[in-house]
Scaffold this motif. Structure first.
Motif, PDB file in Angstrom:
ATOM      1  N   GLN A   1       0.837  -1.200   0.000  1.00 52.66           N
ATOM      2  CA  GLN A   1       0.000   0.000   0.000  1.00 52.66           C
ATOM      3  C   GLN A   1       0.867   1.244   0.000  1.00 52.66           C
ATOM      4  O   GLN A   1       1.901   1.302   0.685  1.00 52.66           O
ATOM      5  N   LEU A   2       0.430   2.266  -0.734  1.00 48.75           N
ATOM      6  CA  LEU A   2       1.176   3.512  -0.822  1.00 48.75           C
ATOM      7  C   LEU A   2       1.035   4.294   0.479  1.00 48.75           C
ATOM      8  O   LEU A   2      -0.073   4.505   0.976  1.00 48.75           O
ATOM      9  N   VAL A   3       2.171   4.711   1.027  1.00 50.93           N
ATOM     10  CA  VAL A   3       2.220   5.493   2.255  1.00 50.93           C
ATOM     11  C   VAL A   3       2.829   6.850   1.945  1.00 50.93           C
ATOM     12  O   VAL A   3       3.839   6.942   1.245  1.00 50.93           O
ATOM     13  N   THR A   4       2.220   7.909   2.442  1.00 48.51           N
ATOM     14  CA  THR A   4       2.786   9.246   2.368  1.00 48.51           C
ATOM     15  C   THR A   4       3.251   9.631   3.766  1.00 48.51           C
ATOM     16  O   THR A   4       2.427   9.741   4.683  1.00 48.51           O
ATOM     17  N   GLU A   5       4.543   9.801   3.929  1.00 49.30           N
ATOM     18  CA  GLU A   5       5.087  10.152   5.247  1.00 49.30           C
ATOM     19  C   GLU A   5       5.524  11.617   5.230  1.00 49.30           C
ATOM     20  O   GLU A   5       6.506  11.987   4.575  1.00 49.30           O
TER      21      GLU A   5
ATOM     22  N   GLU B   1      -2.311  12.567   7.771  1.00 44.08           N
ATOM     23  CA  GLU B   1      -2.191  11.237   7.185  1.00 44.08           C
ATOM     24  C   GLU B   1      -2.866  10.195   8.072  1.00 44.08           C
ATOM     25  O   GLU B   1      -3.553   9.294   7.579  1.00 44.08           O
ATOM     26  N   ARG B   2      -2.708  10.315   9.380  1.00 42.81           N
ATOM     27  CA  ARG B   2      -3.381   9.379  10.296  1.00 42.81           C
ATOM     28  C   ARG B   2      -4.891   9.506  10.172  1.00 42.81           C
ATOM     29  O   ARG B   2      -5.627   8.507  10.174  1.00 42.81           O
ATOM     30  N   GLN B   3      -5.369  10.742  10.040  1.00 43.44           N
ATOM     31  CA  GLN B   3      -6.804  10.987   9.890  1.00 43.44           C
ATOM     32  C   GLN B   3      -7.341  10.342   8.615  1.00 43.44           C
ATOM     33  O   GLN B   3      -8.420   9.726   8.615  1.00 43.44           O
TER      34      GLN B   3
END
Length: 833
Positions: A469-473, A483-485
């Protein structure tokens, strides 16, 4: 003088090739050999010249028609080259000079040399795609039919850079078989599927979403959307009032859609590449709709920079009448059209000091700071300002720095690099010092794939894949909280911010999952409310797509490997389709919505995808582990994942087939040989069957600079020929006994159709004809909707025949889309950074 002319004429005659007519005895001299000259063109050719490599004409082929033309010639031993093609049509005469080692070949005394087939595909009146490909089997067939005596008498050998063992292998296999080649080229038709929960035409219907853009204030949203009839509309949405209006409708999609400011939209014209239109928006007409003025920019080109600090102009580049690239500041004035670029003088261009430039880039102040230019027929990056630019970077076959963006002040180039690093990291490159000067973001064992910047072009986040899965940090806490929201709002799905207002309060989200086609949402951050804007495939609503779960296993040598298992709902063990991705190096399967996977899962098949060694995303060492592992350790990884799936999930180990595209097709064939009792069938789409052939008939090795990399990946046929044959399905055809289906485009430049042609011939010689679907005019990735429909309907019927019937229908719809050749390249990929 007369004596000298006579001597020259005698010498030239001695150096010329002699055409051998069918049935004629070549009468070779001791220093002569035979050569088959073959041309495949889809245009009328007035002449082709063959020269001695050291200079001097050897033969001219005149007036060649469309299709394949072959001739047998006697020639003195030595080096020759395809030199020139002349094409005349519609009063236009075009000459193509052929240069480079790919067009050279050697004639050897006492044998038939075959230098490959000169393939020509015109792209326009004055351009063409020209290359040499090893199509040895049609040449052998032609010799058997027209020159059986010389073919029996002399050895036939490929005369290119790498050896080809197939002619001798085929001669031995064909020795006692007198059937004509036409009888040995047939394949069986695929069985019709018993039933399909969704037909291939519906599953691959083109997605609705094209390009899109949010205005700087976040109020207006422009998007290109495809309707049910296949027409494209450019729509304007007011996110504040909910109003919507259509700006234009065309049969083809607009290209770039981008806001220069809150009321100025720049759009690349539908179906007319490099033509642009400006839409000026005035809010609040009497009827509630916004007033929109459409003004074309006269002249074709590309937007270099929107010049956000200059309210009147943009930077625009295009070619002048002398085919010289010119960059100009175009003022967006005019009620009927904008002529700033069309009337600009070449001498006033901004891009001075660089020759053979093909693209330019500006800093945040609109100053030209970087350019891409051709040097030694290679695209290189130049850097500087005010007319003084120096080369700072050349692309490498692998590794090195990969540019992603220029800083606002133009002093830094942001990008990615794994050079001297254990994984691909986000870095800053100093173009003056020509080196990476600092690391902006890294994550152990994970390759960074994307960069997010703010309105000042400064990096604010990095993107990477974790468990598919694509994650934006984000680097700042505020971004991390957002991002958590988003992850909490869309659990188990990929969520990415793909556009935002300047104040960051209005966001456009791209959301998809392994079991859900992509959707666009508008998020009002302050209100905490996300509203659906568009669905990429609403006709698929109501279908019960299967989620994908993650498997983590250790391969036979202990290397950790990640795999994805898509398991349809319902009781009982499911038949399994093992579906390896293409590549294989630097490619990965990911947990976006995948039409191919879900098409299979809807029929009740579990689907196993494996990110085997060499796959992208897991760091440099994992990627390097794939080198030289074709047909061996890569397939060991797949087998380890398969065993883990069988041990822990409801899949039927007695009903397993393997399906793949490109490398995945090769993997399906070689796995069926390695584990003959494991698989009930195998399907190869555009797959390699003859590994040495890949080096003589693929665009991957035409560039000499890429050959060392390909040799490291696949092996060197000059020094490792026997090992490569041992890992080639073609040369182990006696062991290839499972039912086979082969799907291939006849115009495939990456994995030439010759792979399938040879394998079909050898299987027929063994009395085991495969199911075959061969598509004219199709390349390595199928784009024709009819071909996609036929291919995947045939694949469904073939799998059902060997694994069992499909489940009951779950819904229907209508339409098509393109088939991605390498698995994992589906619609769920993120469209904007």
């Amino acid at each position: 003088m007369l004596a000298m002319l006579c001597l020259l004429a005698v010498a030239d005659a001695a150096a010329a090739m002699r055409r051998i007519d069918p049935g004629e005895d070549p009468g070779l001299k001791p220093d002569e050999g035979l050569v088959v000259l073959a041309v495949d063109a889809n245009a009328q050719i007035s002449s082709i010249r063959v020269d001695h490599a050291g200079g001097g004409n050897a033969e001219v082929l005149n007036y060649l028609g469309q299709g394949r033309t072959l001739g047998l010639y006697a020639a003195a031993a030595g080096e020759y080259e395809w030199a020139r093609i002349n094409v005349t049509g519609w009063n236009v005469r075009t000459r193509f000079d052929l240069k480079g080692e790919n067009y050279r070949f050697e004639v050897i005394a006492g044998q038939i040399s075959y230098p490959g087939e000169l393939v020509m595909r015109p792209l326009g009146w004055t351009s063409a795609r020209i290359h040499v490909a090893n199509h040895g089997l049609p040449a052998i067939d032609w010799l058997e039919r027209n020159h059986p005596g010389p073919y029996r008498q002399y050895r036939f050998a490929y005369a290119g850079h790498y050896p080809d063992p197939f002619p001798e292998f085929y001669r031995a296999a064909r020795a006692d078989d007198e059937r004509p080649p036409a009888e040995l080229d047939s394949g069986r038709e695929p069985p019709k599927p018993a039933s399909l929960p969704v037909d291939a035409e519906t599953m691959w219907r083109p997605g609705r979403i094209g390009d899109y853009s949010l205005s700087p204030s976040g109020r207006l949203f422009a998007e290109a959307v495809r309707d049910d009839d296949g027409d494209w509309s450019l729509r304007l949405l007011d996110l504040q009032t909910g109003g919507e209006q259509t700006l234009l409708t065309r049969r083809r999609a607009p290209g770039m859609v981008v806001w220069k400011d809150d009321f100025t939209l720049v759009v690349e014209e539908p179906g007319n590449s490099y033509s642009h239109v400006v839409y000026r928006v005035a809010l609040g007409g009497a009827d509630g709709a916004h007033r929109v003025q459409r003004v074309p920019i006269i002249g074709k080109g590309r937007v270099v920079d929107l010049l956000p600090d200059d309210p009147e102009a943009i930077l625009f580049e295009g070619y002048d009448s002398h085919r010289q690239l010119a960059v100009h500041r175009v003022v967006l004035r005019g009620d009927r059209d904008i002529r700033g670029f069309a009337t600009a003088k070449t001498r006033d261009r901004l891009n001075k000091g660089v020759e053979r430039d093909i693209a330019w880039f500006a800093d945040g102040h609109g100053r030209l700071r970087a350019a891409v230019a051709l040097r030694d027929e290679e695209a290189v990056l130049l850097y500087g300002r005010d007319g003084v630019y120096e080369e700072v970077l050349r692309p490498r076959p692998e590794g090195g720095f990969e540019p992603a963006g220029l800083s606002f002040d133009g002093a830094t180039i942001y990008g990615f690099s794994d050079e001297g690093r254990p994984q691909r990291e986000l870095v800053a490159f100093d173009p003056v010092r020509r080196q990476v000067v600092r690391t902006l973001f890294s994550k152990e064992g994970i390759d960074i794939v994307g960069l997010v910047v703010d309105e000042r072009r400064e990096p604010v986040a990095a993107r990477y894949y974790l468990s598919g899965q694509l994650v934006t940090e984000y680097f700042a806490e505020s971004g991390q909280a957002l991002e958590r929201q988003l992850r909490e709002a869309f659990p188990g799905q990929t969520v990415a911010v793909v556009d935002r207002s300047d104040d960051g309060r209005q966001l456009i989200l791209w959301v998809d999952g392994s079991d859900r086609p992509a959707r666009l949402y508008h998020l009002d951050v302050a209100a905490g409310r996300a509203a659906l804007l568009e669905e990429s495939a609403p006709w698929l609503d109501g279908l019960a797509f299967a989620p994908t779960r993650v498997l983590r296993v250790d391969s036979t040598d202990g290397l950790p490997v990640e795999a994805f298992l898509t398991l349809p709902a319902g009781a009982g063990d499911k038949p399994l389709v093992v579906f390896p991705h293409g590549g294989p190096i630097g490619v990965s399967d990911r947990r976006h919505f995948d039409r191919e996977v879900q098409f299979l899962a809807l029929q009740g098949f579990a689907v196993l995808q494996v990110n085997f060694r060499g796959s992208e995303g897991y760091g440099r060492a994992f990627r390097e582990a794939g080198m030289g592992s074709y047909g061996t350790r890569i397939e060991d990884d797949i087998e380890a994942a398969l065993q883990a799936a069988l041990a822990a999930h409801p899949v039927d180990g007695k009903r397993v087939c393997m399906l793949g595209s490109s490398y995945g097709g090769y993997s399906a064939l070689i796995s069926a040989i390695r584990w003959p009792d494991r698989f009930r069938c195998a399907v190869s789409i555009s797959g390699v069957s003859d590994r040495p052939l890949f080096f003589t008939a693929s665009d991957s090795v035409r560039d000499a600079s890429l050959r060392p990399l390909m040799e490291r990946m696949m092996g060197d046929p000059r020094t490792q020929l026997e090992q490569m044959k041992a890992a080639s399905p073609l040369y182990r055809v006696d062991e290839l006994r499972v039912p086979l289906m082969l799907v291939h485009g006849r115009e495939d430049d990456r994995v030439d159709f010759e792979h399938t042609r040879r394998l079909v011939r050898m299987l027929n010689l063994r009395g085991r004809p495969p199911v075959v679907l061969a598509f004219p005019r199709m390349g390595h990735g199928f784009t024709d909707p009819v071909a996609i429909d036929i291919a995947w309907t045939g694949i469904a019927g073939f799998l059902q025949q060997h694994l069992g019937p499909a489940t009951a229908a779950a819904g229907a719809g209508g339409g098509r889309d393109d088939m991605a050749t390498d698995a994992g390249a589906g619609e769920g990929s993120i469209g904007k950074p």
